[in-house]
Structure formats: C-alpha cells, structure tokens
Design a protein around this motif. Structure first.
Motif, PDB file in Angstrom:
ATOM      1  N   ILE A 148       0.837  -1.202   0.000  1.00 42.79           N
ATOM      2  CA  ILE A 148       0.000   0.000   0.000  1.00 42.79           C
ATOM      3  C   ILE A 148       0.874   1.255   0.000  1.00 42.79           C
ATOM      4  N   ARG A 149       1.898   1.264   0.847  1.00 40.12           N
ATOM      5  CA  ARG A 149       2.794   2.428   0.911  1.00 40.12           C
ATOM      6  C   ARG A 149       3.531   2.627  -0.400  1.00 40.12           C
ATOM      7  N   LYS A 150       3.967   1.521  -1.019  1.00 38.92           N
ATOM      8  CA  LYS A 150       4.704   1.607  -2.281  1.00 38.92           C
ATOM      9  C   LYS A 150       3.806   2.138  -3.399  1.00 38.92           C
ATOM     10  N   ILE A 151       2.588   1.614  -3.497  1.00 39.01           N
ATOM     11  CA  ILE A 151       1.665   2.065  -4.533  1.00 39.01           C
ATOM     12  C   ILE A 151       1.313   3.533  -4.330  1.00 39.01           C
ATOM     13  N   THR A 152       1.094   3.923  -3.076  1.00 34.56           N
ATOM     14  CA  THR A 152       0.775   5.323  -2.781  1.00 34.56           C
ATOM     15  C   THR A 152       1.910   6.236  -3.210  1.00 34.56           C
ATOM     16  N   ARG A 153       3.142   5.863  -2.865  1.00 34.44           N
ATOM     17  CA  ARG A 153       4.303   6.686  -3.241  1.00 34.44           C
ATOM     18  C   ARG A 153       4.433   6.798  -4.740  1.00 34.44           C
ATOM     19  N   GLU A 154       4.326   5.675  -5.464  1.00 30.99           N
ATOM     20  CA  GLU A 154       4.496   5.704  -6.915  1.00 30.99           C
ATOM     21  C   GLU A 154       3.375   6.480  -7.589  1.00 30.99           C
ATOM     22  N   THR A 155       2.169   6.361  -7.064  1.00 32.58           N
ATOM     23  CA  THR A 155       1.045   7.110  -7.624  1.00 32.58           C
ATOM     24  C   THR A 155       1.260   8.613  -7.451  1.00 32.58           C
ATOM     25  N   LEU A 156       1.751   9.010  -6.276  1.00 33.40           N
ATOM     26  CA  LEU A 156       2.003  10.420  -6.026  1.00 33.40           C
ATOM     27  C   LEU A 156       3.135  10.950  -6.898  1.00 33.40           C
ATOM     28  N   ILE A 157       4.170  10.124  -7.113  1.00 28.76           N
ATOM     29  CA  ILE A 157       5.270  10.542  -7.985  1.00 28.76           C
ATOM     30  C   ILE A 157       4.761  10.760  -9.402  1.00 28.76           C
ATOM     31  N   LEU A 158       3.929   9.840  -9.885  1.00 25.56           N
ATOM     32  CA  LEU A 158       3.371   9.982 -11.228  1.00 25.56           C
ATOM     33  C   LEU A 158       2.487  11.218 -11.328  1.00 25.56           C
ATOM     34  N   GLY A 159       1.862  11.578 -10.208  1.00 23.58           N
ATOM     35  CA  GLY A 159       0.993  12.746 -10.196  1.00 23.58           C
ATOM     36  C   GLY A 159       1.715  14.024  -9.825  1.00 23.58           C
ATOM     37  N   TYR A 160       3.068  13.941  -9.735  1.00 23.06           N
ATOM     38  CA  TYR A 160       3.899  15.109  -9.436  1.00 23.06           C
ATOM     39  C   TYR A 160       3.578  15.741  -8.080  1.00 23.06           C
ATOM     40  N   SER A 161       3.096  14.936  -7.134  1.00 20.39           N
ATOM     41  CA  SER A 161       2.763  15.474  -5.821  1.00 20.39           C
ATOM     42  C   SER A 161       3.883  15.173  -4.832  1.00 20.39           C
ATOM     43  N   SER A 162       5.060  15.739  -5.076  1.00 22.96           N
ATOM     44  CA  SER A 162       6.207  15.502  -4.199  1.00 22.96           C
ATOM     45  C   SER A 162       5.963  16.057  -2.798  1.00 22.96           C
ATOM     46  N   GLU A 163       5.199  17.127  -2.715  1.00 23.27           N
ATOM     47  CA  GLU A 163       4.885  17.713  -1.416  1.00 23.27           C
ATOM     48  C   GLU A 163       4.086  16.739  -0.568  1.00 23.27           C
ATOM     49  N   LYS A 164       3.133  16.037  -1.175  1.00 21.08           N
ATOM     50  CA  LYS A 164       2.316  15.062  -0.452  1.00 21.08           C
ATOM     51  C   LYS A 164       3.167  13.876   0.000  1.00 21.08           C
ATOM     52  N   ILE A 165       4.109  13.437  -0.840  1.00 23.48           N
ATOM     53  CA  ILE A 165       4.989  12.337  -0.455  1.00 23.48           C
ATOM     54  C   ILE A 165       5.814  12.733   0.769  1.00 23.48           C
ATOM     55  N   ILE A 185      16.270  12.141   1.264  1.00 25.01           N
ATOM     56  CA  ILE A 185      14.823  12.387   1.193  1.00 25.01           C
ATOM     57  C   ILE A 185      14.450  12.884  -0.197  1.00 25.01           C
ATOM     58  N   ALA A 186      15.276  13.772  -0.762  1.00 21.95           N
ATOM     59  CA  ALA A 186      15.016  14.293  -2.101  1.00 21.95           C
ATOM     60  C   ALA A 186      14.987  13.162  -3.122  1.00 21.95           C
ATOM     61  N   SER A 187      15.931  12.237  -3.013  1.00 19.82           N
ATOM     62  CA  SER A 187      15.972  11.095  -3.922  1.00 19.82           C
ATOM     63  C   SER A 187      14.724  10.232  -3.757  1.00 19.82           C
ATOM     64  N   TYR A 188      14.311  10.029  -2.518  1.00 24.09           N
ATOM     65  CA  TYR A 188      13.145   9.196  -2.225  1.00 24.09           C
ATOM     66  C   TYR A 188      11.872   9.765  -2.836  1.00 24.09           C
ATOM     67  N   ILE A 189      11.695  11.095  -2.784  1.00 26.37           N
ATOM     68  CA  ILE A 189      10.454  11.679  -3.299  1.00 26.37           C
ATOM     69  C   ILE A 189      10.585  12.131  -4.743  1.00 26.37           C
ATOM     70  N   GLY A 190      11.776  11.932  -5.329  1.00 25.16           N
ATOM     71  CA  GLY A 190      11.944  12.191  -6.749  1.00 25.16           C
ATOM     72  C   GLY A 190      12.131  13.644  -7.133  1.00 25.16           C
TER      73      GLY A 190
END
Length: 203
Positions: A148-165, A185-190
């Motif tokens: 769940i955490r992985k899918i949430t992170r990848e979905t947010l990255i695809l949606g350019y929501s780095s702030e939410k991540i 942290i920067a690398s983690y959130i893309g």
C-alpha cells in the motif's frame, strides 16, 4: 527480560498497522520461538545489513533507528545513489527478493543512524512459516502494508505530488526524519535537494 521483548515488540507493531483483524495474539509457543531464535544486534551508523551482490540470509525487525534502501543508477552517473525506501522502528526489513528467490541482492540496506535490530535466520523463518498460522498472518499484514505504501508513493510521484509524499514521510515519524540527510529524502520523493528545500519552507 530482554529475550521476551522481541515477541512483544512484534505483536504490538503488527496490531498498530492491522486495521482489518481484531488483533493478533502470539501463542506462548510462538513467543518462545521468537525469543529463542531472534538475535539482538547493535549497528553503528553507515553499517550495512546487506550490500548489492550479497545473498540475504535474515529477516530483520527494527527496535530503534532508521535503515535506508538504495541502489546505483543503471544508466548515466554510475556513482549516483537512488534512495527508494526507509524502514523505521517497529518495522521489518530485508532484501526480500534475495531472501525469497535465493538470488544476489540488487539493493543496499544501510543504517542511517545507530540502530538496534533483531535478526532471524532464513532457515528459522521457514520453520515458523510451516508451523504457525499467526506468523503467516503477520507476514501478510506486513507485505500488504508495504504494498500500500509503495503504490501510494508511486502514484504520487506519477501525479507530481512531491509535497504530499514528503508530508506522508514526516507523518510516519517526524522526529526521526530529522536524522535523514536531505539528499536522501530528495531522492526518495523524486526531486532535487533544492526543490525539497522549497517544499520544506512551504510546509
């Protein structure tokens, strides 16, 4: 008694993340197995539990500290580190595909802080899987939570929501996040470290 702690720590952590069941209670036999087979170990900052090319032999449970999961960039800068996961107290950690498939690890797992971890040998893990329904339930709960955490992170990255991540990350443990260098942290959130600084100022 120190040997009793691991069974209680695991039971408590699973019941925090499990929102479907009514709670898991380990049997006396399961608690004793954990106490007999988990080994408590202290790690210094920057030590590795596993490095790329090694074979995973253990399942880890984090009592304190933070572990960082990272790998090298395949193309471009071969020295560039890509951080894609963190594990915090109360969570399990390992190079799962290496453990499961018996193949060399494609990732490094490194201590970002001094840590206290508990490790269970792969052969002991297989044994308890074959004899304990509760342990199989725990494994399912942990894997579902990670998925769940992985899918949430990848979905947010695809949606350019780095702030939410970033907000989701600090929500997990705001105090511990302060121990993670900004570049990881920067690398983690893309995003770039500069962009992360802007996000932090905004929040």
């Amino acid at each position: 008694m120190e040997t009793l702690n691991i069974a209680l720590l695991i039971e408590q952590s699973i019941n925090v993340i499990d929102s479907i069941n009514k709670g898991i209670r380990l049997t006396q036999e399961e608690q004793q197995f954990f106490c007999d087979h988990f080994e408590r170990q202290k790690m210094q900052k920057n030590e590795f539990t596993i490095q790329i090319g090694d074979f995973e032999k253990y399942l880890y449970f984090i009592e304190s500290g933070i572990l960082r999961y990272w790998t090298k960039e395949v193309e471009g800068d071969p020295d560039k580190e890509i951080t894609f996961w963190f594990s915090f107290p109360g969570e399990f950690a390992n190079s799962y595909f290496s453990l499961r498939q018996g193949q060399p690890s494609l990732i490094n797992i490194q201590a970002l802080t001094d840590c206290v971890i508990w490790k269970l040998d792969k052969t002991d893990l297989i044994e308890i899987y074959e004899t304990s329904l509760n342990i199989n339930r725990i494994a399912r709960i942990v894997l579902e939570d990670v998925l769940i955490r992985k899918i949430t992170r990848e979905t947010l990255i695809l949606g350019y929501s780095s702030e939410k991540i970033y907000k989701d990350l600090i929500a997990r443990n705001k105090e511990l996040i302060q121990n993670i260098p900004l570049k990881y942290i920067a690398s983690y959130i893309g995003v770039t470290p500069q962009r992360l600084s802007q996000i932090r100022k905004k929040i």
